[in-house]
Design a protein around this motif. Structure first.
Motif, PDB file in Angstrom:
ATOM      1  N   GLU A  93     -13.557  21.366  49.545  1.00 41.90           N
ATOM      2  CA  GLU A  93     -14.623  20.531  49.067  1.00 41.90           C
ATOM      3  C   GLU A  93     -14.755  20.746  47.457  1.00 41.90           C
ATOM      4  OE1 GLU A  93     -17.836  21.978  51.269  1.00 41.90           O
ATOM      5  OE2 GLU A  93     -17.278  21.253  53.160  1.00 41.90           O
ATOM      6  N   ALA A  94     -13.929  21.341  46.847  1.00 43.42           N
ATOM      7  CA  ALA A  94     -14.237  21.743  45.354  1.00 43.42           C
ATOM      8  C   ALA A  94     -12.923  21.051  44.811  1.00 43.42           C
ATOM      9  CB  ALA A  94     -13.646  23.173  44.984  1.00 43.42           C
ATOM     10  N   VAL A  95     -13.142  20.795  43.231  1.00 42.37           N
ATOM     11  CA  VAL A  95     -12.027  20.126  42.426  1.00 42.37           C
ATOM     12  C   VAL A  95     -11.447  21.322  41.653  1.00 42.37           C
ATOM     13  CG1 VAL A  95     -11.887  18.596  40.335  1.00 42.37           C
ATOM     14  CG2 VAL A  95     -13.425  17.921  42.254  1.00 42.37           C
ATOM     15  N   LEU A  96     -10.271  21.239  41.342  1.00 47.99           N
ATOM     16  CA  LEU A  96      -9.498  22.499  40.769  1.00 47.99           C
ATOM     17  C   LEU A  96      -8.571  21.421  39.877  1.00 47.99           C
ATOM     18  CD1 LEU A  96      -8.477  25.278  40.528  1.00 47.99           C
ATOM     19  CD2 LEU A  96      -6.822  24.859  42.326  1.00 47.99           C
ATOM     20  N   ASP A  97      -8.421  21.909  38.743  1.00 50.71           N
ATOM     21  CA  ASP A  97      -7.703  21.572  37.532  1.00 50.71           C
ATOM     22  C   ASP A  97      -6.858  22.834  36.891  1.00 50.71           C
ATOM     23  OD1 ASP A  97      -6.672  19.152  36.081  1.00 50.71           O
ATOM     24  OD2 ASP A  97      -7.758  20.003  34.564  1.00 50.71           O
ATOM     25  N   VAL A  98      -5.546  22.473  36.862  1.00 51.15           N
ATOM     26  CA  VAL A  98      -4.645  23.380  36.103  1.00 51.15           C
ATOM     27  C   VAL A  98      -3.734  22.663  35.228  1.00 51.15           C
ATOM     28  CG1 VAL A  98      -2.884  24.958  36.588  1.00 51.15           C
ATOM     29  CG2 VAL A  98      -4.286  24.728  38.352  1.00 51.15           C
ATOM     30  N   LEU A  99      -4.064  23.279  33.847  1.00 52.94           N
ATOM     31  CA  LEU A  99      -3.597  22.482  32.899  1.00 52.94           C
ATOM     32  C   LEU A  99      -2.819  23.435  31.817  1.00 52.94           C
ATOM     33  CD1 LEU A  99      -3.854  19.682  30.956  1.00 52.94           C
ATOM     34  CD2 LEU A  99      -5.828  20.621  30.055  1.00 52.94           C
ATOM     35  N   ARG A 100      -1.527  23.101  31.651  1.00 53.67           N
ATOM     36  CA  ARG A 100      -0.681  23.806  30.761  1.00 53.67           C
ATOM     37  C   ARG A 100      -0.935  23.260  29.270  1.00 53.67           C
ATOM     38  NH1 ARG A 100       4.106  25.968  31.898  1.00 53.67           N
ATOM     39  NH2 ARG A 100       3.827  26.746  29.734  1.00 53.67           N
ATOM     40  N   ARG A 101      -0.955  24.366  28.512  1.00 54.66           N
ATOM     41  CA  ARG A 101      -0.767  23.969  26.698  1.00 54.66           C
ATOM     42  C   ARG A 101      -1.925  22.952  26.504  1.00 54.66           C
ATOM     43  NH1 ARG A 101       3.824  23.576  29.099  1.00 54.66           N
ATOM     44  NH2 ARG A 101       3.839  21.193  29.287  1.00 54.66           N
ATOM     45  N   PRO A 102      -3.141  23.547  26.765  1.00 55.01           N
ATOM     46  CA  PRO A 102      -4.216  22.699  26.557  1.00 55.01           C
ATOM     47  C   PRO A 102      -4.436  22.376  24.979  1.00 55.01           C
ATOM     48  CG  PRO A 102      -5.026  24.716  27.159  1.00 55.01           C
ATOM     49  CD  PRO A 102      -3.601  24.575  27.477  1.00 55.01           C
ATOM     50  N   ALA A 103      -4.610  21.047  24.522  1.00 53.57           N
ATOM     51  CA  ALA A 103      -4.614  20.952  23.133  1.00 53.57           C
ATOM     52  C   ALA A 103      -6.057  20.360  22.754  1.00 53.57           C
ATOM     53  CB  ALA A 103      -3.583  19.865  22.385  1.00 53.57           C
ATOM     54  N   GLY A 104      -6.980  19.986  23.872  1.00 54.52           N
ATOM     55  CA  GLY A 104      -8.224  19.540  23.558  1.00 54.52           C
ATOM     56  C   GLY A 104      -8.242  17.946  23.466  1.00 54.52           C
ATOM     57  N   ALA A 105      -6.986  17.458  23.634  1.00 51.99           N
ATOM     58  CA  ALA A 105      -6.908  15.713  23.420  1.00 51.99           C
ATOM     59  C   ALA A 105      -6.229  15.342  24.571  1.00 51.99           C
ATOM     60  CB  ALA A 105      -6.029  15.725  22.261  1.00 51.99           C
ATOM     61  N   GLU A 106      -6.438  15.977  25.766  1.00 55.78           N
ATOM     62  CA  GLU A 106      -5.960  15.476  27.233  1.00 55.78           C
ATOM     63  C   GLU A 106      -6.901  14.235  27.734  1.00 55.78           C
ATOM     64  OE1 GLU A 106      -3.868  18.930  26.114  1.00 55.78           O
ATOM     65  OE2 GLU A 106      -5.922  18.810  26.411  1.00 55.78           O
ATOM     66  N   PHE A 107      -6.689  13.319  27.255  1.00 61.17           N
ATOM     67  CA  PHE A 107      -7.506  12.251  27.758  1.00 61.17           C
ATOM     68  C   PHE A 107      -7.500  11.900  29.226  1.00 61.17           C
ATOM     69  CE2 PHE A 107      -4.022  10.226  26.058  1.00 61.17           C
ATOM     70  CZ  PHE A 107      -3.568   9.274  26.957  1.00 61.17           C
ATOM     71  N   TYR A 108      -6.522  12.033  29.809  1.00 63.60           N
ATOM     72  CA  TYR A 108      -6.214  11.790  31.016  1.00 63.60           C
ATOM     73  C   TYR A 108      -6.713  12.936  31.989  1.00 63.60           C
ATOM     74  CZ  TYR A 108      -2.328  14.619  29.320  1.00 63.60           C
ATOM     75  OH  TYR A 108      -1.855  15.675  28.648  1.00 63.60           O
ATOM     76  N   ALA A 109      -7.220  14.155  31.661  1.00 65.85           N
ATOM     77  CA  ALA A 109      -7.494  15.056  32.230  1.00 65.85           C
ATOM     78  C   ALA A 109      -8.903  15.037  32.310  1.00 65.85           C
ATOM     79  CB  ALA A 109      -7.237  16.493  31.892  1.00 65.85           C
ATOM     80  N   PRO A 110      -9.913  15.579  33.539  1.00 69.05           N
ATOM     81  CA  PRO A 110     -11.198  15.650  33.626  1.00 69.05           C
ATOM     82  C   PRO A 110     -11.715  16.802  32.611  1.00 69.05           C
ATOM     83  CG  PRO A 110      -9.984  16.942  35.621  1.00 69.05           C
ATOM     84  CD  PRO A 110      -9.015  16.144  34.710  1.00 69.05           C
ATOM     85  N   ASP A 111     -12.743  16.309  31.821  1.00 68.67           N
ATOM     86  CA  ASP A 111     -13.371  17.140  30.889  1.00 68.67           C
ATOM     87  C   ASP A 111     -14.854  17.825  31.169  1.00 68.67           C
ATOM     88  OD1 ASP A 111     -14.786  14.638  30.642  1.00 68.67           O
ATOM     89  OD2 ASP A 111     -14.371  14.377  28.512  1.00 68.67           O
ATOM     90  N   GLN A 112     -15.236  17.692  32.302  1.00 67.51           N
ATOM     91  CA  GLN A 112     -16.652  17.915  32.810  1.00 67.51           C
ATOM     92  C   GLN A 112     -16.506  19.129  33.859  1.00 67.51           C
ATOM     93  OE1 GLN A 112     -18.730  14.301  33.632  1.00 67.51           O
ATOM     94  NE2 GLN A 112     -19.125  13.789  31.391  1.00 67.51           N
ATOM     95  N   LEU A 113     -15.618  19.578  34.108  1.00 67.34           N
ATOM     96  CA  LEU A 113     -15.643  20.628  35.024  1.00 67.34           C
ATOM     97  C   LEU A 113     -16.457  21.871  34.718  1.00 67.34           C
ATOM     98  CD1 LEU A 113     -11.781  20.394  36.243  1.00 67.34           C
ATOM     99  CD2 LEU A 113     -14.051  19.325  37.395  1.00 67.34           C
ATOM    100  N   PRO A 114     -17.462  22.503  35.446  1.00 64.86           N
ATOM    101  CA  PRO A 114     -18.373  23.382  34.789  1.00 64.86           C
ATOM    102  C   PRO A 114     -17.791  24.630  34.699  1.00 64.86           C
ATOM    103  CG  PRO A 114     -18.769  22.815  37.195  1.00 64.86           C
ATOM    104  CD  PRO A 114     -17.817  21.872  36.863  1.00 64.86           C
TER     105      PRO A 114
END
Length: 224
Positions: A93-114
């Motif tokens: 029932e949850a959303v899980l996002d695993v992101l490698r090498r984040p640069a803060g400009a990943e427009f394709y990734a969700p940005d409102q996960l709390p």
């Protein structure tokens, strides 16, 4: 005479631009032509930018394949991402996002996960794990499989939702010469190899299968 020479140069330049545009459009549209094999009922298309899209099915999942050019991060070569979405109900029932090498400009990734979750010890240190309430449960169940997936440096993101999951992997990196001289994003990729898509689909199905298996708590409850 000078006016005629100028007109000739302009006409040649226009013809060259038209040829280049047509060549670029044909390249974008044909990038996934070799990738229909892993899917049943494959359907090729194009997105608004002219990049090839591919839809079909694999096992229980409806599959959507797209190519995402990324030129936003300075001091890094442009990237062409392969984004593979498998739509199928998942046991979470949850959303899980695993992101490698984040640069803060990943427009394709969700940005409102709390929530920001601790990164498992065996994972690369440059990994960002985020989610909604309860994301620690699928994270714990998927950690062994995700450890294998993240061992491939081409993997950029794994997103898990109740409605399916998405994997984003590197399809190509921009040519250094074109980027350094012209800040252009030319990718040395004639067509995406079918094996690249097949490997990504296999990883996605493995993750979905792990989530669909009964947890240890469920097995114990059934045994009791």
């Amino acid at each position: 005479m000078f006016a005629g020479l100028t007109l000739l140069i302009l006409l040649c330049s226009a013809a060259f631009c038209v040829r280049q545009h047509r060549r670029e459009a044909a390249w974008r549209a044909g990038l996934l032509d070799d990738c229909t094999g892993p899917l049943s009922e494959p359907r090729l298309g194009r997105d608004r930018a002219g990049f090839a899209t591919l839809r079909g099915r694999v096992g229980p999942a409806v599959v959507d394949v797209r190519l995402v050019p990324d030129t936003l991060v300075h001091r890094r070569l442009p990237q062409l991402w392969l984004r593979v979405t498998l739509r199928m109900p998942l046991e979470t029932e949850a959303v899980l996002d695993v992101l490698r090498r984040p640069a803060g400009a990943e427009f394709y990734a969700p940005d409102q996960l709390p929530l920001r979750l601790p990164v498992p010890a065996a994972w690369p240190a440059d990994t960002l794990v985020r989610g909604t309430a309860g994301a620690d449960v699928p994270l714990a169940r998927l950690t062994p499989d995700l450890s294998r997936v993240l061992a491939d440096p081409r993997v950029k993101e794994v997103l898990v939702t109740p409605d399916g999951l998405r994997l984003t992997v590197q399809a190509s990196q921009g040519a250094r010469g074109a980027y350094l001289l012209l800040r252009g994003s030319r990718f040395p990729l004639p067509r995406l190899e079918s094996d690249r898509l097949a490997d990504t689909l296999r990883d996605g199905l493995d993750l979905a299968r792990t989530l669909s298996e009964p947890s240890s708590e469920t097995r114990h409850a059934c045994a009791a």
